[in-house]
Design a protein around this motif. Structure first.
Motif, PDB file in Angstrom:
ATOM      1  N   GLN A  63     -50.138  22.617   7.109  1.00  0.00           N
ATOM      2  CA  GLN A  63     -49.722  22.595   5.709  1.00  0.00           C
ATOM      3  C   GLN A  63     -50.331  21.402   4.978  1.00  0.00           C
ATOM      4  O   GLN A  63     -50.267  20.270   5.452  1.00  0.00           O
ATOM      5  CB  GLN A  63     -48.199  22.527   5.633  1.00  0.00           C
ATOM      6  N   GLN A  64     -50.907  21.690   3.825  1.00  0.00           N
ATOM      7  CA  GLN A  64     -51.433  20.621   2.974  1.00  0.00           C
ATOM      8  C   GLN A  64     -50.847  20.783   1.578  1.00  0.00           C
ATOM      9  O   GLN A  64     -50.897  21.870   0.997  1.00  0.00           O
ATOM     10  CB  GLN A  64     -52.959  20.690   2.916  1.00  0.00           C
ATOM     11  N   ILE A  65     -50.267  19.715   1.040  1.00  0.00           N
ATOM     12  CA  ILE A  65     -49.647  19.741  -0.282  1.00  0.00           C
ATOM     13  C   ILE A  65     -50.496  18.910  -1.240  1.00  0.00           C
ATOM     14  O   ILE A  65     -50.792  17.739  -0.965  1.00  0.00           O
ATOM     15  CB  ILE A  65     -48.208  19.181  -0.239  1.00  0.00           C
ATOM     16  N   ASP A  66     -50.883  19.520  -2.375  1.00  0.00           N
ATOM     17  CA  ASP A  66     -51.692  18.770  -3.334  1.00  0.00           C
ATOM     18  C   ASP A  66     -50.803  17.978  -4.293  1.00  0.00           C
ATOM     19  O   ASP A  66     -49.568  17.992  -4.188  1.00  0.00           O
ATOM     20  CB  ASP A  66     -52.644  19.698  -4.089  1.00  0.00           C
ATOM     21  N   ASN A  70     -48.441  22.088  -4.691  1.00  0.00           N
ATOM     22  CA  ASN A  70     -48.853  23.398  -4.192  1.00  0.00           C
ATOM     23  C   ASN A  70     -49.259  23.316  -2.724  1.00  0.00           C
ATOM     24  O   ASN A  70     -49.928  22.367  -2.311  1.00  0.00           O
ATOM     25  CB  ASN A  70     -50.028  23.934  -5.017  1.00  0.00           C
ATOM     26  N   GLN A  71     -48.858  24.321  -1.962  1.00  0.00           N
ATOM     27  CA  GLN A  71     -49.176  24.350  -0.535  1.00  0.00           C
ATOM     28  C   GLN A  71     -50.480  25.090  -0.277  1.00  0.00           C
ATOM     29  O   GLN A  71     -50.723  26.158  -0.832  1.00  0.00           O
ATOM     30  CB  GLN A  71     -48.056  25.036   0.252  1.00  0.00           C
ATOM     31  N   THR A  72     -51.300  24.517   0.568  1.00  0.00           N
ATOM     32  CA  THR A  72     -52.503  25.177   1.065  1.00  0.00           C
ATOM     33  C   THR A  72     -52.382  25.295   2.576  1.00  0.00           C
ATOM     34  O   THR A  72     -51.989  24.335   3.247  1.00  0.00           O
ATOM     35  CB  THR A  72     -53.767  24.369   0.716  1.00  0.00           C
ATOM     36  N   GLU A  73     -52.684  26.471   3.099  1.00  0.00           N
ATOM     37  CA  GLU A  73     -52.587  26.700   4.535  1.00  0.00           C
ATOM     38  C   GLU A  73     -53.971  26.598   5.168  1.00  0.00           C
ATOM     39  O   GLU A  73     -54.900  27.301   4.773  1.00  0.00           O
ATOM     40  CB  GLU A  73     -51.978  28.075   4.810  1.00  0.00           C
ATOM     41  N   LEU A  74     -54.093  25.723   6.147  1.00  0.00           N
ATOM     42  CA  LEU A  74     -55.363  25.497   6.818  1.00  0.00           C
ATOM     43  C   LEU A  74     -55.227  25.815   8.302  1.00  0.00           C
ATOM     44  O   LEU A  74     -54.169  25.595   8.896  1.00  0.00           O
ATOM     45  CB  LEU A  74     -55.794  24.033   6.653  1.00  0.00           C
ATOM     46  N   PRO A  75     -56.285  26.345   8.928  1.00  0.00           N
ATOM     47  CA  PRO A  75     -56.222  26.593  10.369  1.00  0.00           C
ATOM     48  C   PRO A  75     -56.112  25.286  11.145  1.00  0.00           C
ATOM     49  O   PRO A  75     -56.551  24.233  10.679  1.00  0.00           O
ATOM     50  CB  PRO A  75     -57.548  27.306  10.666  1.00  0.00           C
ATOM     51  N   VAL A  76     -55.512  25.371  12.316  1.00  0.00           N
ATOM     52  CA  VAL A  76     -55.363  24.194  13.179  1.00  0.00           C
ATOM     53  C   VAL A  76     -56.389  24.315  14.297  1.00  0.00           C
ATOM     54  O   VAL A  76     -56.197  25.068  15.248  1.00  0.00           O
ATOM     55  CB  VAL A  76     -53.943  24.105  13.772  1.00  0.00           C
TER      56      VAL A  76
END
Length: 249
Positions: A63-66, A70-76
């Protein structure tokens, strides 16, 4: 973690996600934590258990929050070879008429007394597989119904086949943690038939497989359980396996 897997476990614990270590992002939340704690408890209690799950090369998501919330979903992204031991055995499953090859990576859970519970993490990222099939063990709870059903074929049927390849069967009991691995029952039924046709399946056969299996769920909510259309299921599994499941009803 360097020793061979030996055919001593008599309980095979299947779960779509298992929290083994923070460096291994193969879980998303409560179900995975529960599964990991179950295996750690089994190790502490010296129980003859082996775990089976998927490798999830890209995890669930990071999870990345700007600055606007807003949440952005990134692969791990992670490297299995740095924390797991690749096993030499291979298994195959059939998906939409294609042969998909499956390998296992081993993680060892050690209990307070030193007792070891091996865990096999299934992986389809192999050169023998087509490009799309290599991604089947990439993402936890990702993709559409077709992708999810393919994952469940790999977990249940591929997991059972790989356990046979490493010598875990015999008097094994199969514990399905949620329904994601339910298709392992189809493989057990097929082995029970031993060359007979699906229409020759008997109630005795079904009862014998039923006695081999244990099912637990952590939620009765319908949204927590996968359902797949009959036409998709038949196409993905093939006529023979679909007929076998129909005969077992």
């Amino acid at each position: 973690m360097n020793g061979p897997i030996v055919p001593t476990p008599r309980i095979a614990y299947f779960s779509m996600e298992i929290c083994l270590d923070q460096a291994i992002p193969t879980y998303s939340g409560g179900l995975g934590v529960l599964a990991g704690d179950t295996l750690r408890s089994a190790a502490d209690l010296n129980l003859p258990v082996v775990g089976v799950t998927l490798l999830h090369r890209k995890g669930y998501f990071r999870q990345q929050i700007d600055e606007n919330g807003n949440q952005t979903e990134l692969p791990v992204e992670w490297r299995p070879e740095e924390v797991l031991q690749e096993q030499p055995e291979r298994a195959t499953v059939t998906i939409e008429g294609r042969t998909v090859h499956v390998r296992g990576w081993r993680y060892t859970v050690r209990g307070v007394t030193g007792h070891e519970v091996p865990v096999l993490l299934l992986d389809t990222s192999l050169a023998e597989n087509g490009e799309n099939d290599r991604t089947l063990t990439d993402s936890l709870y990702g993709g559409d119904a077709r992708y999810r059903l393919a994952q469940e074929i790999v977990l249940g049927m591929g997991g059972a086949q790989l356990l046979r390849a490493v010598g875990f069967l015999g008097d094994t009991r199969f514990h399905m943690n949620e329904g994601h691995s339910a298709l392992l029952a189809a493989t057990l039924l097929d082995w029970r038939l031993d060359g007979r046709k699906p229409f020759e399946l008997t109630e005795e056969d079904v009862e014998a497989v039923r006695r081999q299996c244990v099912f637990t769920t952590h939620t009765p909510v319908p949204a927590g359980h996968d359902r797949f259309p009959a036409d998709l299921t038949k196409r993905m599994l093939g006529d023979a396996t679909y007929q076998l499941l129909e005969a077992a009803k």
